[in-house]
Motif scaffolding. Sequence first.
Motif, PDB file in Angstrom:
ATOM      1  N   ARG A 213      41.426  28.059  41.086  1.00  0.00           N
ATOM      2  CA  ARG A 213      42.012  28.628  42.300  1.00  0.00           C
ATOM      3  C   ARG A 213      41.307  29.936  42.651  1.00  0.00           C
ATOM      4  NH1 ARG A 213      48.417  30.123  43.429  1.00  0.00           N
ATOM      5  NH2 ARG A 213      48.039  31.709  45.041  1.00  0.00           N
ATOM      6  N   VAL A 214      40.830  30.015  43.887  1.00  0.00           N
ATOM      7  CA  VAL A 214      40.289  31.253  44.438  1.00  0.00           C
ATOM      8  C   VAL A 214      40.956  31.457  45.792  1.00  0.00           C
ATOM      9  CG1 VAL A 214      38.248  32.434  45.337  1.00  0.00           C
ATOM     10  CG2 VAL A 214      38.086  31.117  43.219  1.00  0.00           C
ATOM     11  N   ASP A 215      41.587  32.590  45.978  1.00  0.00           N
ATOM     12  CA  ASP A 215      42.311  32.872  47.209  1.00  0.00           C
ATOM     13  C   ASP A 215      41.485  33.716  48.166  1.00  0.00           C
ATOM     14  OD1 ASP A 215      44.458  31.520  46.155  1.00  0.00           O
ATOM     15  OD2 ASP A 215      45.589  33.317  45.607  1.00  0.00           O
ATOM     16  N   VAL A 216      41.684  33.493  49.453  1.00  0.00           N
ATOM     17  CA  VAL A 216      41.111  34.350  50.493  1.00  0.00           C
ATOM     18  C   VAL A 216      42.252  35.145  51.109  1.00  0.00           C
ATOM     19  CG1 VAL A 216      39.866  34.458  52.673  1.00  0.00           C
ATOM     20  CG2 VAL A 216      39.267  32.705  50.991  1.00  0.00           C
ATOM     21  N   LEU A 217      42.136  36.455  51.048  1.00  0.00           N
ATOM     22  CA  LEU A 217      43.183  37.345  51.571  1.00  0.00           C
ATOM     23  C   LEU A 217      42.619  38.146  52.736  1.00  0.00           C
ATOM     24  CD1 LEU A 217      44.593  38.717  48.188  1.00  0.00           C
ATOM     25  CD2 LEU A 217      45.347  36.713  49.484  1.00  0.00           C
ATOM     26  N   ALA A 218      43.333  38.127  53.850  1.00  0.00           N
ATOM     27  CA  ALA A 218      42.860  38.804  55.056  1.00  0.00           C
ATOM     28  C   ALA A 218      43.391  40.224  55.133  1.00  0.00           C
ATOM     29  CB  ALA A 218      43.285  38.024  56.298  1.00  0.00           C
ATOM     30  N   ALA A 219      42.500  41.144  55.471  1.00  0.00           N
ATOM     31  CA  ALA A 219      42.906  42.517  55.751  1.00  0.00           C
ATOM     32  C   ALA A 219      43.190  42.648  57.245  1.00  0.00           C
ATOM     33  CB  ALA A 219      41.802  43.488  55.344  1.00  0.00           C
ATOM     34  N   TYR A 220      44.225  43.373  57.555  1.00  0.00           N
ATOM     35  CA  TYR A 220      44.596  43.650  58.944  1.00  0.00           C
ATOM     36  C   TYR A 220      45.354  44.958  58.949  1.00  0.00           C
ATOM     37  CZ  TYR A 220      48.631  41.259  56.915  1.00  0.00           C
ATOM     38  OH  TYR A 220      49.644  40.870  56.071  1.00  0.00           O
ATOM     39  N   ALA A 221      45.582  45.513  60.095  1.00  0.00           N
ATOM     40  CA  ALA A 221      46.243  46.816  60.165  1.00  0.00           C
ATOM     41  C   ALA A 221      47.596  46.766  59.470  1.00  0.00           C
ATOM     42  CB  ALA A 221      46.413  47.246  61.616  1.00  0.00           C
ATOM     43  N   GLY A 222      47.740  47.539  58.416  1.00  0.00           N
ATOM     44  CA  GLY A 222      48.993  47.579  57.680  1.00  0.00           C
ATOM     45  C   GLY A 222      49.174  46.497  56.648  1.00  0.00           C
ATOM     46  N   ALA A 223      48.134  45.709  56.347  1.00  0.00           N
ATOM     47  CA  ALA A 223      48.251  44.641  55.348  1.00  0.00           C
ATOM     48  C   ALA A 223      48.617  45.237  53.988  1.00  0.00           C
ATOM     49  CB  ALA A 223      46.945  43.878  55.242  1.00  0.00           C
ATOM     50  N   PRO A 224      49.650  44.712  53.319  1.00  0.00           N
ATOM     51  CA  PRO A 224      50.092  45.304  52.058  1.00  0.00           C
ATOM     52  C   PRO A 224      49.198  44.931  50.883  1.00  0.00           C
ATOM     53  CG  PRO A 224      51.442  43.395  52.576  1.00  0.00           C
ATOM     54  CD  PRO A 224      50.524  43.592  53.747  1.00  0.00           C
ATOM     55  N   ALA A 225      49.021  45.869  49.974  1.00  0.00           N
ATOM     56  CA  ALA A 225      48.197  45.629  48.791  1.00  0.00           C
ATOM     57  C   ALA A 225      48.825  44.618  47.852  1.00  0.00           C
ATOM     58  CB  ALA A 225      47.958  46.947  48.055  1.00  0.00           C
ATOM     59  N   ASP A 226      50.141  44.393  47.987  1.00  0.00           N
ATOM     60  CA  ASP A 226      50.771  43.454  47.064  1.00  0.00           C
ATOM     61  C   ASP A 226      50.366  42.002  47.335  1.00  0.00           C
ATOM     62  OD1 ASP A 226      52.319  42.797  49.291  1.00  0.00           O
ATOM     63  OD2 ASP A 226      54.137  43.767  48.538  1.00  0.00           O
ATOM     64  N   LEU A 227      49.603  41.767  48.421  1.00  0.00           N
ATOM     65  CA  LEU A 227      49.001  40.445  48.597  1.00  0.00           C
ATOM     66  C   LEU A 227      48.076  40.133  47.418  1.00  0.00           C
ATOM     67  CD1 LEU A 227      47.999  40.589  52.383  1.00  0.00           C
ATOM     68  CD2 LEU A 227      49.848  39.226  51.388  1.00  0.00           C
ATOM     69  N   ILE A 228      47.333  41.141  46.977  1.00  0.00           N
ATOM     70  CA  ILE A 228      46.436  40.973  45.837  1.00  0.00           C
ATOM     71  C   ILE A 228      47.244  40.751  44.567  1.00  0.00           C
ATOM     72  CG2 ILE A 228      44.624  42.075  44.456  1.00  0.00           C
ATOM     73  CD1 ILE A 228      43.863  43.636  47.020  1.00  0.00           C
ATOM     74  N   ASP A 229      48.289  41.555  44.389  1.00  0.00           N
ATOM     75  CA  ASP A 229      49.139  41.406  43.203  1.00  0.00           C
ATOM     76  C   ASP A 229      49.751  40.008  43.137  1.00  0.00           C
ATOM     77  OD1 ASP A 229      48.647  44.109  42.626  1.00  0.00           O
ATOM     78  OD2 ASP A 229      50.391  44.763  43.805  1.00  0.00           O
ATOM     79  N   ALA A 230      50.209  39.501  44.281  1.00  0.00           N
ATOM     80  CA  ALA A 230      50.830  38.176  44.324  1.00  0.00           C
ATOM     81  C   ALA A 230      49.823  37.082  43.993  1.00  0.00           C
ATOM     82  CB  ALA A 230      51.445  37.932  45.697  1.00  0.00           C
ATOM     83  N   SER A 231      48.596  37.245  44.481  1.00  0.00           N
ATOM     84  CA  SER A 231      47.550  36.269  44.188  1.00  0.00           C
ATOM     85  C   SER A 231      47.267  36.222  42.695  1.00  0.00           C
ATOM     86  CB  SER A 231      46.286  36.641  44.967  1.00  0.00           C
ATOM     87  OG  SER A 231      45.292  35.673  44.810  1.00  0.00           O
ATOM     88  N   VAL A 232      47.158  37.395  42.070  1.00  0.00           N
ATOM     89  CA  VAL A 232      46.923  37.461  40.631  1.00  0.00           C
ATOM     90  C   VAL A 232      48.096  36.857  39.871  1.00  0.00           C
ATOM     91  CG1 VAL A 232      46.666  39.035  38.674  1.00  0.00           C
ATOM     92  CG2 VAL A 232      45.395  39.457  40.792  1.00  0.00           C
ATOM     93  N   ALA A 233      49.307  37.206  40.278  1.00  0.00           N
ATOM     94  CA  ALA A 233      50.500  36.728  39.586  1.00  0.00           C
ATOM     95  C   ALA A 233      50.640  35.210  39.664  1.00  0.00           C
ATOM     96  CB  ALA A 233      51.744  37.395  40.163  1.00  0.00           C
ATOM     97  N   ASN A 234      50.110  34.622  40.725  1.00  0.00           N
ATOM     98  CA  ASN A 234      50.242  33.178  40.909  1.00  0.00           C
ATOM     99  C   ASN A 234      49.039  32.386  40.407  1.00  0.00           C
ATOM    100  OD1 ASN A 234      52.830  32.371  42.462  1.00  0.00           O
ATOM    101  ND2 ASN A 234      52.154  34.262  43.465  1.00  0.00           N
ATOM    102  N   GLY A 235      48.188  33.045  39.641  1.00  0.00           N
ATOM    103  CA  GLY A 235      47.170  32.314  38.897  1.00  0.00           C
ATOM    104  C   GLY A 235      45.795  32.222  39.512  1.00  0.00           C
ATOM    105  N   ALA A 236      45.488  33.053  40.489  1.00  0.00           N
ATOM    106  CA  ALA A 236      44.144  33.017  41.067  1.00  0.00           C
ATOM    107  C   ALA A 236      43.112  33.436  40.026  1.00  0.00           C
ATOM    108  CB  ALA A 236      44.060  33.929  42.287  1.00  0.00           C
ATOM    109  N   ALA A 237      42.037  32.666  39.918  1.00  0.00           N
ATOM    110  CA  ALA A 237      40.940  33.010  39.011  1.00  0.00           C
ATOM    111  C   ALA A 237      39.922  33.906  39.692  1.00  0.00           C
ATOM    112  CB  ALA A 237      40.267  31.744  38.507  1.00  0.00           C
ATOM    113  N   GLY A 238      40.002  34.011  41.013  1.00  0.00           N
ATOM    114  CA  GLY A 238      39.114  34.864  41.784  1.00  0.00           C
ATOM    115  C   GLY A 238      39.747  35.149  43.129  1.00  0.00           C
TER     116      GLY A 238
END
Length: 326
Positions: A213-238
Amino acid sequence: MPKLLLIATGGTIAGSAADTTDTSRYRAGALSAETLLHALPEASTLGHITAEQPFALDSKDMTPTHWLALAALLRERLASPEVDGVVITHGTDTLEESAFFLHLTLPRSKPVVLTAAMRPATARSADGPMNLLQALACAATQSAAGLGPLVVASDRIWRARDCSKRHTHAPDALGGVDAGPVGVAIGTHIRLDQAADGGAPCFAGTLPSALPRVDVLAAYAGAPADLIDASVANGAAGIVLALAGHGSVPDDWHPAIAAAVARSIPVVRASRVASGGVMPQANFDDAAHGTLACGRLTPWQARVTLMLALGCGIPAERLQGTLQRA
């Protein structure tokens, strides 16, 4: 005459609708490969054509598991003396991802051509029949082999690595951003304007049995950093970050990125901007933060490359080089 293989995977090109004038409501992948060929009697002048149908999908439902199965099937068929060239029908929505996966994994000994359509086969002025006919003509052109997988649509020929979907509904939706076509199709006459580069695919060895699993996370005005935390917590390998501008990282994302890197999860900087890519050390100290830069790749291409790299066990110190070569 060349021996051509049509591999059908579904998509709008095989779509069917009750209303011939409604190009938005239809069932993708409804028609078989044999049905598509039956509508093209002219194709028999291009070569001896056989067909296989491993999937019948709307391409929005294409997954990495399908990519692996398709690449394995193609490697086997391309190794056969009974095949001189291959055409793959595919939906436009995710064609650029499948095409790039094949660009990274297929040998360049024989032509491989993808094609698609924006209108279902039952529509007035359907674009699929001519696209398919021209794709078959391109696959019958042996000089196309060394360019790697190609995409043929709307009279133009693109390298798979350079082609993306640029419009949501126009018939000429497929095309390039940073690179132009490598040739044109005039009827069934194929003219290639770019010579083969002779390069081998980036992942020429054994395909992995599965892709991480590799996730793509979009940055936008006000995008929260916990998007990254959630991706890691849900098993993303990259993780691939589709960032603003030239890969600009929001200040409040730094701790989450650092936490992911500390867990040996590769974090790739890409851009949500359509053209230009992200170069190492541009706007951000990748060396200091342990991040990678996508180079010329789109976020989706960076994801495909990272999935293959991790699946093939490429060590962390070689990941940046792999992204640059893809």
